[in-house]
Motif scaffolding. Structure first.
Motif, short mmCIF file in Angstrom:
data_model
loop_
_atom_site.label_atom_id
_atom_site.label_comp_id
_atom_site.label_asym_id
_atom_site.label_seq_id
_atom_site.Cartn_x
_atom_site.Cartn_y
_atom_site.Cartn_z
N LEU A 110 3.59 73.19 19.46
CA LEU A 110 4.46 73.02 20.49
C LEU A 110 4.39 74.23 21.51
O LEU A 110 4.18 75.18 21.45
CB LEU A 110 5.88 73.15 19.99
CG LEU A 110 6.51 71.86 19.14
CD1 LEU A 110 7.77 72.33 18.50
CD2 LEU A 110 6.67 70.76 20.22
N TYR A 114 10.02 75.07 23.35
CA TYR A 114 10.42 73.81 22.45
C TYR A 114 10.57 74.02 21.03
O TYR A 114 9.83 74.93 20.63
CB TYR A 114 9.35 72.76 22.77
CG TYR A 114 9.45 72.11 24.17
CD1 TYR A 114 10.28 71.29 24.67
CD2 TYR A 114 8.46 72.81 25.09
CE1 TYR A 114 10.33 70.61 26.09
CE2 TYR A 114 8.41 72.15 26.57
CZ TYR A 114 9.41 71.18 26.79
OH TYR A 114 9.23 70.61 28.35
N ARG A 115 11.37 73.39 20.45
CA ARG A 115 11.40 73.39 19.06
C ARG A 115 11.49 72.05 18.22
O ARG A 115 12.12 70.89 18.89
CB ARG A 115 12.59 74.15 18.43
CG ARG A 115 13.88 73.86 18.74
CD ARG A 115 14.85 74.73 18.48
NE ARG A 115 16.22 74.31 18.97
CZ ARG A 115 17.23 73.39 18.16
NH1 ARG A 115 16.79 72.86 17.36
NH2 ARG A 115 18.13 73.30 18.73
N VAL A 130 11.52 66.63 19.12
CA VAL A 130 11.40 67.78 19.82
C VAL A 130 12.40 68.01 21.04
O VAL A 130 12.64 67.29 21.85
CB VAL A 130 9.98 67.91 20.76
CG1 VAL A 130 9.87 69.01 21.36
CG2 VAL A 130 8.89 67.76 19.35
N VAL A 131 13.20 69.19 21.07
CA VAL A 131 14.17 69.34 21.93
C VAL A 131 13.69 70.80 22.50
O VAL A 131 12.96 71.53 22.27
CB VAL A 131 15.51 69.66 21.07
CG1 VAL A 131 15.92 68.45 20.66
CG2 VAL A 131 15.41 70.79 20.36
N ASP A 132 14.32 70.83 23.78
CA ASP A 132 14.02 72.31 24.73
C ASP A 132 14.85 73.12 24.52
O ASP A 132 15.91 73.01 23.48
CB ASP A 132 13.88 71.67 26.16
CG ASP A 132 15.30 71.32 26.80
OD1 ASP A 132 16.36 71.29 26.05
OD2 ASP A 132 15.30 70.98 28.04
N ALA A 138 13.20 66.11 24.33
CA ALA A 138 12.17 65.99 25.08
C ALA A 138 10.88 65.05 24.55
O ALA A 138 10.54 64.30 25.39
CB ALA A 138 11.56 67.53 25.31
N THR A 157 7.70 60.47 25.23
CA THR A 157 8.02 61.73 25.55
C THR A 157 8.82 61.53 26.91
O THR A 157 8.40 60.54 27.49
CB THR A 157 6.95 62.63 26.06
OG1 THR A 157 5.81 62.79 25.06
CG2 THR A 157 7.12 63.88 26.79
N HIS A 161 9.33 65.62 30.68
CA HIS A 161 8.82 66.55 29.75
C HIS A 161 7.40 66.21 29.65
O HIS A 161 6.59 66.83 28.67
CB HIS A 161 9.49 66.81 28.38
CG HIS A 161 10.96 67.15 28.51
ND1 HIS A 161 11.24 68.67 28.78
CD2 HIS A 161 12.24 66.53 28.76
CE1 HIS A 161 12.63 68.87 28.62
NE2 HIS A 161 13.11 67.58 28.77
N ARG A 164 2.92 68.08 29.15
CA ARG A 164 3.07 69.25 28.38
C ARG A 164 2.55 69.45 27.15
O ARG A 164 2.65 70.43 26.35
CB ARG A 164 4.40 69.87 28.69
CG ARG A 164 5.12 69.96 29.94
CD ARG A 164 6.25 70.39 29.95
NE ARG A 164 6.83 70.10 31.37
CZ ARG A 164 8.33 70.43 31.61
NH1 ARG A 164 8.99 71.03 30.52
NH2 ARG A 164 8.73 70.16 32.65
N LEU A 166 3.44 67.54 24.62
CA LEU A 166 4.25 67.07 23.59
C LEU A 166 3.97 65.99 22.58
O LEU A 166 4.38 66.22 21.52
CB LEU A 166 5.77 67.05 24.02
CG LEU A 166 6.16 68.08 24.84
CD1 LEU A 166 7.69 67.81 25.42
CD2 LEU A 166 6.58 69.39 24.13
#
Length: 216
Positions: A110, A114-115, A130-132, A138, A157, A161, A164, A166
């Motif tokens: 990632l 982000y996590r 996946v969140v910012d 995101a 996505t 976002h 990137r 993701l």
């Protein structure tokens, strides 16, 4: 030109795709599956795995409101013409059935900030979100797993976002889940945009896929 894909791969993909979307089991027809989708714009879907069944299935779909016909075929252009001749509207002639060995799927980290969160939606279904840094969604993707097979679905996505990495990171997280749960084979149907992502991650094309919809 790709060779005709085996019926088994199509059936395995559809079964778990249906699980991922919470659909009832499909009905087996001669050369096709009938899937009760139940949506406002897609009430019923026919998945055709034998080109010989295309005309009969198209005739059925043409008389049904919000019916989709998806054909896994090595001959997308002739099949598209046959569907159009039966009164269906061509939605796409360039989707692709793809496959991978999960052991070969690469890992993509990632980006910073982000996590990822993993949620089990049902016995055989997990979703990676996946969140910012603010907690805003995101990207996300769903995976249905059963036995040796795992099918990713709805890899998305959010516009703000994109570009990137993701999508690749979500696929990597889903690949980890597939391996953790003992799956060895991955199958999916990709759009044009999706195929670029999946090809970069080692997925290989098995067959073109044509999608048409009824006009009623």
């Amino acid at each position: 030109m790709l060779e005709p894909v085996g019926t088994d791969a199509v059936l395995r993909w559809q079964r778990l795709w249906g699980v991922a979307r919470g659909l009832p089991p499909a009905d087996r027809l001669d050369g096709a599956l009938r899937i009760p989708y139940g949506g406002a714009t897609r009430q019923l879907e026919y998945l055709v795995f034998d080109d010989a069944a295309v005309d009969d299935v198209a005739a059925l779909a043409a008389r049904t409101r919000a019916a989709w016909v998806t054909v896994v075929t090595p001959e997308p252009l002739p099949i598209s013409a046959r569907l159009a001749a039966r009164g269906l509207h061509l939605r796409s002639a360039s989707e692709t059935l793809m496959a991978i060995s999960w052991a070969d799927h690469p890992r993509r980290p990632l980006p910073e900030g982000y996590r990822a969160e993993t949620v089990r939606d049902a016995t055989h279904v997990v979703t990676v979100r996946v969140v910012d840094a603010t907690g805003e969604l995101a990207a996300q993707g769903t995976l249905a797993v059963d036995g040796d097979d795992a099918v990713p679905d709805r890899i998305e996505t959010q516009r703000a976002h994109r570009r990137r990495g993701l999508g690749a990171a979500v696929m990597s997280a889903l690949a980890d889940r597939a391996r953790d749960e003992g799956a060895t084979h991955g199958l999916l149907i990709a759009s044009i945009e999706g195929e670029r992502l999946y090809s970069s991650l080692g997925w290989r094309a098995l067959s073109p896929v044509v999608v048409a919809v009824s006009r009623v």
